[in-house]
Design a protein around this motif. Structure first.
Motif, PDB file in Angstrom:
ATOM      1  N   VAL A   1      35.290  43.857  32.189  1.00  0.00           N
ATOM      2  CA  VAL A   1      36.001  42.788  32.891  1.00  0.00           C
ATOM      3  C   VAL A   1      35.682  41.424  32.279  1.00  0.00           C
ATOM      4  CG1 VAL A   1      36.191  41.569  35.085  1.00  0.00           C
ATOM      5  CG2 VAL A   1      36.169  44.044  35.057  1.00  0.00           C
ATOM      6  N   PHE A   2      34.418  41.215  31.894  1.00  0.00           N
ATOM      7  CA  PHE A   2      34.035  39.920  31.351  1.00  0.00           C
ATOM      8  C   PHE A   2      34.809  39.604  30.071  1.00  0.00           C
ATOM      9  CE2 PHE A   2      31.514  37.352  28.451  1.00  0.00           C
ATOM     10  CZ  PHE A   2      31.353  36.213  29.220  1.00  0.00           C
ATOM     11  N   VAL A   3      34.826  40.541  29.159  1.00  0.00           N
ATOM     12  CA  VAL A   3      35.540  40.328  27.896  1.00  0.00           C
ATOM     13  C   VAL A   3      37.029  40.155  28.169  1.00  0.00           C
ATOM     14  CG1 VAL A   3      36.112  41.326  25.657  1.00  0.00           C
ATOM     15  CG2 VAL A   3      33.809  41.602  26.586  1.00  0.00           C
ATOM     16  N   ALA A   4      37.536  40.973  29.079  1.00  0.00           N
ATOM     17  CA  ALA A   4      38.962  40.897  29.413  1.00  0.00           C
ATOM     18  C   ALA A   4      39.320  39.506  29.919  1.00  0.00           C
ATOM     19  CB  ALA A   4      39.300  41.951  30.459  1.00  0.00           C
ATOM     20  N   GLY A   5      38.440  38.955  30.771  1.00  0.00           N
ATOM     21  CA  GLY A   5      38.720  37.638  31.337  1.00  0.00           C
ATOM     22  C   GLY A   5      38.465  36.519  30.358  1.00  0.00           C
ATOM     23  N   PHE A   6      37.552  36.740  29.397  1.00  0.00           N
ATOM     24  CA  PHE A   6      37.168  35.649  28.511  1.00  0.00           C
ATOM     25  C   PHE A   6      38.139  35.461  27.356  1.00  0.00           C
ATOM     26  CE2 PHE A   6      34.620  33.446  25.346  1.00  0.00           C
ATOM     27  CZ  PHE A   6      34.120  32.413  26.135  1.00  0.00           C
ATOM     28  N   ILE A   7      38.659  36.558  26.850  1.00  0.00           N
ATOM     29  CA  ILE A   7      39.559  36.471  25.702  1.00  0.00           C
ATOM     30  C   ILE A   7      41.004  36.549  26.197  1.00  0.00           C
ATOM     31  CG2 ILE A   7      40.318  37.637  23.591  1.00  0.00           C
ATOM     32  CD1 ILE A   7      37.651  36.331  23.186  1.00  0.00           C
ATOM     33  N   GLY A   8      41.812  35.633  25.719  1.00  0.00           N
ATOM     34  CA  GLY A   8      43.213  35.584  26.133  1.00  0.00           C
ATOM     35  C   GLY A   8      43.465  34.318  26.929  1.00  0.00           C
ATOM     36  N   SER A   9      44.604  33.696  26.685  1.00  0.00           N
ATOM     37  CA  SER A   9      44.924  32.470  27.403  1.00  0.00           C
ATOM     38  C   SER A   9      46.405  32.452  27.725  1.00  0.00           C
ATOM     39  CB  SER A   9      44.565  31.255  26.558  1.00  0.00           C
ATOM     40  OG  SER A   9      44.973  30.083  27.191  1.00  0.00           O
ATOM     41  N   PRO A  10      46.788  32.277  28.990  1.00  0.00           N
ATOM     42  CA  PRO A  10      45.924  32.250  30.172  1.00  0.00           C
ATOM     43  C   PRO A  10      45.151  33.549  30.329  1.00  0.00           C
ATOM     44  CG  PRO A  10      48.207  31.709  30.720  1.00  0.00           C
ATOM     45  CD  PRO A  10      48.215  32.217  29.327  1.00  0.00           C
ATOM     46  N   ARG A  11      44.142  33.487  31.170  1.00  0.00           N
ATOM     47  CA  ARG A  11      43.274  34.653  31.316  1.00  0.00           C
ATOM     48  C   ARG A  11      44.013  35.852  31.906  1.00  0.00           C
ATOM     49  NH1 ARG A  11      38.114  32.492  34.432  1.00  0.00           N
ATOM     50  NH2 ARG A  11      37.623  34.701  34.328  1.00  0.00           N
ATOM     51  N   MET A  12      43.429  37.013  31.638  1.00  0.00           N
ATOM     52  CA  MET A  12      44.020  38.240  32.156  1.00  0.00           C
ATOM     53  C   MET A  12      44.015  38.228  33.692  1.00  0.00           C
ATOM     54  SD  MET A  12      42.625  42.138  31.643  1.00  0.00           S
ATOM     55  CE  MET A  12      43.033  42.381  29.935  1.00  0.00           C
ATOM     56  N   ASN A  13      45.086  38.711  34.304  1.00  0.00           N
ATOM     57  CA  ASN A  13      45.110  38.876  35.754  1.00  0.00           C
ATOM     58  C   ASN A  13      44.235  40.065  36.113  1.00  0.00           C
ATOM     59  OD1 ASN A  13      47.258  36.914  36.598  1.00  0.00           O
ATOM     60  ND2 ASN A  13      48.422  38.133  35.117  1.00  0.00           N
ATOM     61  N   LEU A  14      43.330  39.847  37.030  1.00  0.00           N
ATOM     62  CA  LEU A  14      42.456  40.937  37.459  1.00  0.00           C
ATOM     63  C   LEU A  14      42.671  41.143  38.960  1.00  0.00           C
ATOM     64  CD1 LEU A  14      39.313  39.782  35.489  1.00  0.00           C
ATOM     65  CD2 LEU A  14      40.703  41.788  34.980  1.00  0.00           C
ATOM     66  N   LEU A  15      43.226  42.289  39.290  1.00  0.00           N
ATOM     67  CA  LEU A  15      43.585  42.545  40.684  1.00  0.00           C
ATOM     68  C   LEU A  15      42.751  43.693  41.227  1.00  0.00           C
ATOM     69  CD1 LEU A  15      47.435  42.547  40.058  1.00  0.00           C
ATOM     70  CD2 LEU A  15      46.126  40.668  41.050  1.00  0.00           C
ATOM     71  N   PRO A  16      42.158  43.504  42.407  1.00  0.00           N
ATOM     72  CA  PRO A  16      41.398  44.601  43.003  1.00  0.00           C
ATOM     73  C   PRO A  16      42.342  45.701  43.473  1.00  0.00           C
ATOM     74  CG  PRO A  16      41.470  42.719  44.493  1.00  0.00           C
ATOM     75  CD  PRO A  16      42.159  42.295  43.238  1.00  0.00           C
TER      76      PRO A  16
END
Lengths: 293, 408
Positions: free
Chosen positions: B228-243
């Protein structure tokens, strides 16, 4: 025309003058400031001018406001009684002491600023503490110590004590100045292959030169006018410094005012010659150092 | 050959571990970018490699030779500092030639190499100037020149572009990529700017709290984030992370229920998870598209902020209601972690999109480009080949944009 009109509107006072309006002081405030400056200036500069002019007057016209007889006799007198020797002694002692004190202080301040070691704060505090002693307290112990190791009536003893008294504030000022020099400079020099000693002298020294000049000038002036230690530690005439030489002219029976004026002028001169060209660097150096201590 | 190997490298300051057991192999002439948030230890790692900090444990090898006990200048490593660190009292030529003079290289040879480096960096006209007479970009070039004139095996860059303005940064990025092609050195580059990482790197190292989260090519990191950390850190805008919650697992597919009542079947190996487990569904803004989906895998998005960037438009919306509240939060700058916000969705669309604010639009999700992360945030492995699938429009667009950045 329309631009002028626009600018007139833009200026806060509606002044049609297209020049930008600067913040103006109340004329009364300006007058007060000028008057105060003039008073201070008079008290600072008048004695110096009076001494300088007086040194060229004969003893007869010395205290006359109107009469003036030009003479070089006063200068001839002081050099006849050996004032030249005092000048040499002062220059020698002060210059050597300043060089040693600056050398030590630069290295010490570098270590205090850049190195991590145990008890650093304590040690730095101890150095600064040295500044807090009134000199008169130090005279007796130093006298006894110098008497035992044979440093009384010697240039070495004077240099030693002047170095000792100037190191605390020199280190303090230089550490403050060094804090404004980025550490990356040192690190770049390390990457470029400099030894520790070389970093200090080829990279840091030139960068902090304004601070060093300011500190060294301040130290020099302090030593140049120092009277107490010289009076205590130097009794032999051939070793005496200028402040002592100056005091000699205040005889018990009579006072040779002309000689005092001339000697005072000569005493002031090196300080002026040294100080004036460095004035801007001095203030810049002291300010930079004062940001962080 | 100047490959750089780090073996279980650690650096501790007292009780604080800045770098923890880093193992990293960097090949000769590779351009490696170390990224991570502030305080992740990336600069410390660089300084350890340079020798400015002594390592606590581990080994560093350059070209097969151990160098971790060698003085910095003898490691064959040069470093470019964030604030340039040029010697203010020396000329540009003096700055660049200083290391060579320290190494007792003969004068004519120093001159030749300084001029050669100046030519590569196009600063020949500046050689007699002092650093204070140079602009920021010029200073940066001199700092790079000072590093490459030594002909090092490895050049380290510590956030070298962060003091430059945005336009100059793009130019220098291209310059650095060009430089990498023209000199025979391995480059290690530290930044917190993921655009720099994506555009320049052969290999990206994502660091967090002194540990490596993932190592891989930019495209691997982008398409196959390890967690999740890498997913959120790389990419702009950040990756959508949905529970979400696992509904069912099958061979190579996981069915998940996420916010907004969407049920989606994502191709992923269901190792270690079972129905009812909480998971995180990750989907990049650029992988979402406006429009209904014939198969029914679409969110209803209430758009609350539209950021038109010209070529593309970024939509911020919410799956479901409560629009007013979200607008206020966004305006107050409280939506920093919007990708982490449970019901917030960011969508990147073409510039011509005709969505209006406060409109409810359907957002299509292609299951093949979705990422699934387990309870611990670790990515579920995808069946072979599945992760490379991207929606048609982005697949064509992405490599072109990347190339464009490098060539410009």
């Amino acid at each position: 025309m329309s631009r002028d009109a626009n600018q007139a509107v833009a200026t806060p006072e509606g002044n049609p003058d297209p020049q930008p309006v600067s913040i103006r002081r109340n004329p009364l405030t300006t007058a007060v400031i000028l008057a105060a400056t003039f008073v201070v200036w008079t008290f600072l500069v008048f004695p110096a001018v009076w001494i300088f002019v007086g040194s060229f007057k004969t003893n007869e016209t010395m205290f006359s406001a109107t009469a003036f007889t030009f003479t070089l006799e006063n200068y001839a007198t002081i050099f006849r009684v050996g004032f030249g020797r005092f000048i040499f002694n002062s220059l020698f002692i002060c210059l050597v002491a300043v060089v040693i004190s600056t050398f030590v202080s630069v290295i010490a301040s570098y270590v205090f600023s850049r190195k991590r070691f145990r008890r650093k704060r304590l040690l730095f505090g101890a150095v600064i503490l040295g500044q807090l002693f009134p000199w008169i307290i130090l005279v007796t112990p130093l006298f006894i110590m110098f008497a035992r190791i044979g440093l009384l009536n010697s240039h070495a003893g004077m240099i030693f004590s002047y170095v000792a008294i100037s190191i605390p504030f020199s280190v303090y000022l230089l550490v403050g100045y060094l804090e404004t020099v980025p550490r990356e400079l040192d690190e770049a020099a390390v990457m470029d292959g400099c030894s520790q000693f070389r970093i200090i002298w080829t990279i840091i020294f030139p960068v902090m030169l304004p601070g060093i000049v300011a500190t060294a000038t301040y130290a020099f002036l302090l030593m140049w006018t120092e009277f107490l230690f010289a009076l205590a530690f130097l009794t032999r005439t051939s070793l005496k410094t200028m402040p002592l030489g100056l005091a000699q002219f205040f005889g018990e029976q009579s006072i040779d005012w002309g000689a005092i004026m001339a000697a005072s002028a000569v005493t002031t001169l090196p300080a002026l010659v040294l100080f004036l060209p460095l004035q801007t660097k001095l203030s810049a150096g002291l300010t930079a150092g004062s940001v962080k201590g | 050959m100047a490959d750089l190997n780090l073996r279980r490298v650690s650096k501790r300051f007292g009780d604080v571990t800045a770098v923890a057991e880093i193992d990293l192999e960097i090949a000769h002439r590779e351009f490696v970018v170390i990224v991570g948030p502030s305080g992740c230890g990336k600069s410390t790692l660089l300084r350890v490699i340079a020798g400015l900090e002594e390592l606590t444990t581990g080994e560093i090898h350059v070209g097969g030779e151990p160098v971790h006990r060698t003085p910095p200048a003898k490691r064959g490593i040069a470093m470019v500092f964030q604030n340039y660190a040029l010697y203010p009292h020396k000329t540009v030529a003096g700055n660049m030639g200083f290391a060579l003079r320290m190494a007792k290289v003969p004068g004519p040879e120093i001159e030749r190499r300084v001029i050669e480096a100046a030519r590569i960096l196009q600063i020949e006209d500046l050689l007699e100037r002092k650093p204070r007479q140079l602009s920021g970009g010029q200073r940066q070039r001199v700092a790079i020149g000072r590093a490459i004139v030594r002909e090092p095996k490895v050049v380290l860059f510590d956030e070298p572009l962060s003091n430059l303005d945005a336009a100059l940064r793009v130019d220098m990025r291209v310059e650095l990529a060009r430089l990498h092609g023209s000199i025979d050195a391995t480059m290690v580059y530290v930044t917190h700017d993921q655009t720099e990482a994506m555009t320049m790197a052969d290999k990206i190292v994502v660091l967090r709290e002194g540990r490596i989260e993932q190592v891989g090519s930019p495209m691997t990191i982008y398409h196959h984030p390890a967690n999740v950390f890498v997913a959120g850190f790389i990419g702009s805008p950040r990756m959508n992370l949905l529970p979400g919650t696992v509904r069912a697992t099958a061979d190579g597919a996981v069915t998940v229920d996420v916010a907004g009542g969407l049920r989606i079947t994502v191709p992923a190996e269901a190792t270690g998870i079972a129905a009812g487990d909480p998971v995180t569904l990750g989907v990049r803004p650029e992988d979402l598209a406006i429009g209904p989906d014939p198969q029914g895998t679409a969110f209803d998005l209430d758009v609350y902020v539209i950021e038109p960037l010209g070529g593309e438009t970024i939509l911020y919306g919410q799956i479901g209601g409560q629009i007013e509240e979200r607008i206020e939060e966004h305006d107050a700058g409280r939506l920093e972690d919007r990708a982490g916000g449970a019901r917030t969705l960011v969508v990147k669309t073409q510039g011509g999109a005709t969505v209006r604010n406060r409109q409810r639009v359907p957002v299509r999700v292609v299951p093949e480009v979705c990422h699934l992360f387990d309870r611990a945030g670790v990515a579920l492995p995808r069946p072979a080949g599945a992760g490379d699938v991207t929606p048609p429009e982005t697949e064509a667009e992405e490599p072109e944009r990347m190339q464009g950045e490098k060539l410009r």
